[in-house]
Scaffold this active site. Structure first.
Site, short mmCIF file in Angstrom:
data_model
loop_
_atom_site.label_atom_id
_atom_site.label_comp_id
_atom_site.label_asym_id
_atom_site.label_seq_id
_atom_site.Cartn_x
_atom_site.Cartn_y
_atom_site.Cartn_z
N THR A 137 -21.04 -82.69 -55.53
CA THR A 137 -19.69 -83.22 -55.69
C THR A 137 -19.78 -84.55 -56.44
OG1 THR A 137 -19.62 -84.56 -53.67
CG2 THR A 137 -19.07 -82.22 -53.44
N ARG A 138 -18.65 -85.26 -56.50
CA ARG A 138 -18.62 -86.57 -57.14
C ARG A 138 -18.97 -87.68 -56.14
NH1 ARG A 138 -14.51 -89.90 -58.99
NH2 ARG A 138 -12.97 -88.60 -57.96
N LYS A 139 -19.45 -87.30 -54.98
CA LYS A 139 -19.87 -88.28 -53.97
C LYS A 139 -21.28 -88.76 -54.31
CE LYS A 139 -16.95 -86.31 -50.35
NZ LYS A 139 -16.89 -85.61 -49.05
N THR A 140 -21.33 -89.58 -55.34
CA THR A 140 -22.61 -90.07 -55.86
C THR A 140 -22.67 -91.59 -55.74
OG1 THR A 140 -21.63 -90.11 -58.06
CG2 THR A 140 -22.90 -88.15 -57.47
N THR A 273 -25.69 -85.12 -52.35
CA THR A 273 -25.94 -86.44 -52.95
C THR A 273 -25.62 -87.58 -52.00
OG1 THR A 273 -23.74 -86.29 -53.98
CG2 THR A 273 -25.64 -85.72 -55.35
#
Length: 300
Positions: A137-140, A273
């Site tokens: 996901t965009r949970k970086t 991530t």
């Protein structure tokens, strides 16, 4: 083994900019330790200290290339490496090797950790003969996204969208603000055009049906229990055969197999991530007559 071409995805200018920022952050003024060791030419060995999938090689290389050092790899990216294994050698001025040591290790330990977790999920998918994609996901980590997304590819899973410009994802705040799912999708299509996919986060089958009717490309059934996910996905696929259906929320490595099903196309996990372990590596200056795995012990 990972596709050997993956490194070509990384734009050399962008890669160098990241490396320069990381090095500047780690040494904003003087490298006091570098004064102690001097500038003699030395070789350091990269040692694996825990089992995992090797990932992050282009970042490791770029860091030492920026510092005028040369890296020689014993193993290829994407293979499993074992404890007490020499993975690579770094040659250059000793102060430069130590200048890049921690930055390079930070990249490779984290990238390898993500790739290792991703690979284990790919194996679960293959063991259950599931057709769909597992995605990050965009949970970086801000400033470190490129490493984490790259590591997902080495591990064999999908990166999902890279950033806000890669795909339009309409979540609860977008829909509440726009006033309806239909309005949000229509407005998104007007600015995104034909070339950008639209995904809508849905909390019910009714929202998903509205999104599909408004010609969204993907619906995310968010926080659905596995049985409810499969029932909803089956209904939606019958009505909208070309709709992509993603399951997300509450998925773990322990329960992901429950989300595999014939009508689910994508399962996304923020923990790829956000909740990964690292693979432990160390970098040791090689001295004649000493065991690099335990430099204090002489071998003669």
């Amino acid at each position: 083994m990972a596709d050997k071409r993956l490194h070509v995805l990384l734009h050399p200018t962008s890669l160098r900019q990241h490396v320069q920022q990381w090095l500047a952050e780690d040494t904003p003024s003087f490298d006091y330790g570098g004064f102690v060791v001097g500038e003699n030419e030395e070789t350091a060995v990269l040692l694996c200290k825990s089992r995992g999938i090797l990932a992050g090689v282009p970042f490791f290389d770029a860091i030492f290339r920026e510092l005028g050092c040369k890296v020689e790899w014993v193993f290829s990216e994407g293979v499993q490496v074992e404890p007490t294994t020499t993975v690579a050698k770094v040659t250059g001025r000793v102060n430069k090797i130590l200048l890049g040591e921690r930055v390079a290790l930070n990249c490779i330990t984290r990238a390898s950790g993500i790739a290792t977790k991703a690979k284990s999920l790919v194996k679960l998918k293959e063991d259950h003969n599931w057709h769909g994609e597992i995605a990050g996901t965009r949970k970086t980590t801000p400033g470190f996204r490129i490493v984490e997304k790259y590591a997902l590819l080495v591990g064999g899973v999908s990166t999902h969208r890279y950033d806000l410009s890669s795909m339009i994802m309409l979540k609860d705040n977008h829909i509440w603000t726009a006033g309806s799912v239909t309005r949000a999708v229509q407005d998104a299509r007007r600015v995104g055009g034909f070339s950008i996919k639209i995904e809508v986060e849905c909390r019910s089958i009714e929202e998903a049906r509205e999104a599909a009717s408004a010609e969204a490309d993907v619906v995310m059934l968010d926080n659905f229990e596995p049985k409810a996910l499969h029932r909803a996905a089956e209904v939606l696929k019958k009505e909208f055969p070309h709709l992509l259906i993603e399951g997300s929320g509450g998925v773990t490595i322990e329960n992901i197999a429950q989300y595999f099903g014939p009508h689910v196309d994508v399962i996304s996990m923020g923990s790829l991530t956000q909740g990964y372990g690292t693979v432990n590596f160390s970098l040791k200056i090689l001295k004649e007559g000493h065991d690099p795995h335990n430099p204090l012990v002489k071998t003669f």
